[in-house]
Design an enzyme around this catalytic site. Sequence first.
Site, short mmCIF file in Angstrom:
data_model
loop_
_atom_site.label_atom_id
_atom_site.label_comp_id
_atom_site.label_asym_id
_atom_site.label_seq_id
_atom_site.Cartn_x
_atom_site.Cartn_y
_atom_site.Cartn_z
CG HIS A 157 -4.41 2.72 -0.53
ND1 HIS A 157 -5.33 1.96 0.17
CD2 HIS A 157 -3.45 3.07 0.39
CE1 HIS A 157 -4.96 1.85 1.43
NE2 HIS A 157 -3.82 2.52 1.60
CG HIS A 193 -3.46 6.80 3.33
ND1 HIS A 193 -3.69 6.67 4.68
CD2 HIS A 193 -3.05 5.57 2.92
CE1 HIS A 193 -3.43 5.44 5.07
NE2 HIS A 193 -3.04 4.75 4.01
CG HIS A 226 2.27 -0.06 4.40
ND1 HIS A 226 2.07 -1.00 5.38
CD2 HIS A 226 1.11 0.64 4.28
CE1 HIS A 226 0.82 -0.88 5.85
NE2 HIS A 226 0.23 0.10 5.20
CG ASP A 253 -2.07 -0.91 1.16
OD1 ASP A 253 -2.13 -1.70 0.20
OD2 ASP A 253 -2.94 -0.86 2.05
#
Length: 280
Positions: A153, A157, A247, A102
């Site tokens: 995504h 964020h 990540h 991510d």
Amino acid sequence: MRRDQTSPGRRTALKLALGFGAATAVHLIAADQAATPVRPAGTRATAAAGPPAKPRGRPSAYRLQPMTGSAPPRFRPAAPPVRTRPFEALPALGHSMVLSFDDGPDPRYTPDILATLRAHRVRAMFFVCGEMADDNRDLLREMAADGHVVGNHTWTHPLVPKLSRPGIRDELGRTSEVIERTLGAPPLWYRAPYGAWNRDSFEIGAELGMEPMAWTVDTLDWTTPGTGTVVRRVLDGAAPGVVVLSHDAGGNRSQSVAALRRYLPALLDDGYRITVPHRD
């Protein structure tokens, strides 16, 4: 750009994600034969490709039958049924697992992760933030060229449940657009930051032709717990159908890079097939 480590809401959001229970495993059927990622002609590989692992069990993969249909025109009303929870795992069909990353792409860490995946001839899912993708389109193209799945995504964020419907549409829509402009096709998957989903996000994601993907094993690498700890969390959580969350941006991800180099060959040695989901 945000930093996952600084968010006190992440712990709460992770509880929300866990509260969904086991993933909806409806209409998951076999077969993705993930081919060896191939780099475009004229480009230089950053790692030598090793031989593909030989699974000990029966090779398997899966194809997701989407509930939202093929990618529709943007922002059309979501046709029922729309999911009310994300996929958090995939059915136990043989020794298959999914690795996901991510927050990227980040030029400091993403290239090393791509190189490691390429060396072992496996594919992964990358859930990118629009603000990062827009600044690093070359890495987006490299992901696609290597056969990885590029997912949405959001743009910045945010904590999705705190956004209005127009806000969610803007976050997801802008990110899908930059992916489509760069790769020629919009993303088919999205992941809510912090695992915090709500009805609006499911409906708007469906309007954009995307399915929601969560995770089974959280490495918590954003807390920088040490490379060995990240490795242990992945290996301890390994099981057929598991989706691993790591990540490649959002902070110092050097431990995530180093951990992948250790746990990926260990998973392959244990007979796991590392692949990606495909939608019918």
